[in-house]
Structures are given as C-alpha cells and as structure tokens.
Write an enzyme that holds these catalytic residues in place. Structure first.
Site, PDB file in Angstrom:
ATOM      1  CG  HIS A 158      -2.069  -0.942   1.118  1.00  0.00           C
ATOM      2  ND1 HIS A 158      -1.958  -2.258   1.490  1.00  0.00           N
ATOM      3  CD2 HIS A 158      -3.351  -0.775   0.670  1.00  0.00           C
ATOM      4  CE1 HIS A 158      -3.121  -2.874   1.282  1.00  0.00           C
ATOM      5  NE2 HIS A 158      -3.978  -1.993   0.793  1.00  0.00           N
ATOM      6  CE  LYS A 162      -3.622  -0.501   4.876  1.00  0.00           C
ATOM      7  NZ  LYS A 162      -4.932   0.130   5.224  1.00  0.00           N
TER       8      LYS A 162
END
Length: 269
Positions: A158, A162
């Site tokens: 990601h 995040k």
C-alpha cells in the site's frame, strides 16, 4: 424532498473521503446530505465542493455527525477505529445503514460495532471490491484443498501514508485461509520476522507488509509447496472501485434487517 437515499460521508477531507464524496455526487441513485470532519478541522463550515478544490455543491462540512446522520439513510465511513466506533453507535441510534471500510479495528472495537448492529444494518469489510472478495472466496477454497505441506504467505503493498499493517484486506484473506483449514487465524498468524527467527512453523499463515509511494493496493496469497507454488493475486490501480463498492453496499443495505454483514453478502458470494 428527493426520494433518493441520503448519504453522509465521514472523514470528508481524507483520500477515501473525497473519493466517496465524488462518487456520491456523480451517482443518480443517491444524494449527498452530509460531510463530516473532526472538530477544529479547517474544512468545518465550508462548502465541501470548494474545500475539495472544485465548484460549490451547496453543502457545508460539519463536526456534528448526529445532526446529519439523522437526515441520512446511510453513512460511508473509512476513518479511524475510535471514530468508527462512535459513528456506529450514532448511526444505530437513527437506524441508518453504516458502511465501514475502516481497518485496524481491535477486538474491543468489533464488539462495540457488533452491539450497534443489533439496532441497524452494518456492512463491514476490509475491502469493498468485487475482485478482492472473489480472491477471498478462492483463498478459502484453495486452503481447504491443500494440506499443511503448503505454506501460506500473504503479501500486501500500500501507499506510504497507510497507518496500519497488515492491511484489513490481508487479514480478511488470512481469515479465509484459516477458515479453509479449519483453524483460528489468531493461533497460526505469523506477522513479525526479524533477526534469527528460526525455521518457519508448519501450518502458520505469514504476513508481509510493503509501504511505498502511491500504491493503491496489491495482495498476493502464496501457497508454497515442495517444487511448486500457487499464487492468487489482486491489484487495484484506482481507489474509486472501493468507493463504488461502498455505495453499492449502502444501497443493498436499505430495508435489510439489523445485523452485521460483509461484501460477500452484498455481492451474493
């Protein structure tokens, strides 16, 4: 008054919040009736369209969730665990469908959310995309078909901003693999390897988290045996697919009985 279901988006200024708002505004099936941010945020009292860098839409951002929840049929919530637990109680109070894409929820958080689901519809999923939910289904089937001679590793990637790891989607895949094998993920999860860790424990489900750049979301489920590997993969290149899935869940939840559901229910999987 419009008969279209009214939608409130929480965490309006966030990446997903803004994507959810754009998706709702572009839809001919719902209407935006509220945009919520935390008290003291710069967007409070300002038109949400202007705050997002576009044209005015005639709706100001508020820090009073209950006031706007009371006018809505559904709440789209991709925020943080503490906020989501609060929103769950408020959405239940006004019987609005609460669609939760928040990750990093603790067992205590989940118990509170489950309590709220006794009074209203809650659709909670680590990932709202059709592809990921199909991947989850396949992961369970493959795990059930293979014995512990095949090691299971879940690799997720990601963007650098995040804040939780493993991702909610990775944990969802891990739960599916554990369920396929008839075990509890909490008893076989291996999330940390650093230094002289020793040999891999037979039957464990391993997790690896990659963070970097603007990666939207990539997930591999690896079944590694002697002489062969089976790799199931999903790559998301546009987070709008999560927003579209959340909106689909909000519409699906209308007139359903109170309870806690997931995207498997929404998609009929």
């Amino acid at each position: 008054m419009s008969e279209l279901p009214g939608i409130v988006v929480t965490g309006a200024s966030g990446r997903m919040g803004q994507m959810l708002i754009r998706t709702v505004l572009a839809s001919d099936k719902v209407r935006l009736v509220g945009a919520v941010e935390r008290p003291g945020h710069d967007w409070i009292g300002k038109d949400v369209g202007v705050s997002m860098g576009g044209l005015a839409v005639g709706l100001n951002v508020t820090d009073d969730p209950l006031e706007v929840f009371a006018t809505a049929q559904a709440v789209l919530d991709f925020t943080a665990p503490a906020a989501t637990v609060e929103f769950a109680a408020l959405a239940a109070q006004v019987r609005a469908v609460h669609v939760i894409g928040t990750t990093g929820l603790s067992e205590g958080d989940l118990k509170k959310i489950n309590a709220a689901s006794h009074h209203a519809v809650i659709v909670r999923a680590g990932n709202m995309s059709l592809g990921v939910n199909l991947l989850t289904k396949m992961t369970k089937l493959v795990a059930a078909a293979l014995d512990e001679d095949f090691d299971i590793e879940i690799v997720e990637a990601h963007h650098s901003r995040k804040v939780d790891a493993p991702s909610g989607t990775a944990l969802m895949l891990g739960e599916a693999a554990a369920e396929g094998r008839g075990v509890k993920l909490s008893e076989v999860s291996d999330r940390g390897r650093d230094g002289l860790t020793g040999a891999r424990k037979r039957g464990d489900i391993g997790f690896v988290a990659i963070r970097g750049g603007d990666i939207v979301g990539e997930h591999d489920v690896i079944f590694a045996g002697a002489g062969e590997r089976i790799i199931l993969r999903h790559i998301a290149t546009d987070r709008s697919l999560f927003a579209k899935g959340a909106l689909k869940a909000a519409l699906w939840g209308q007139n359903k009985k109170p309870g806690e559901y997931d995207m498997m229910d929404v998609l009929g999987l």
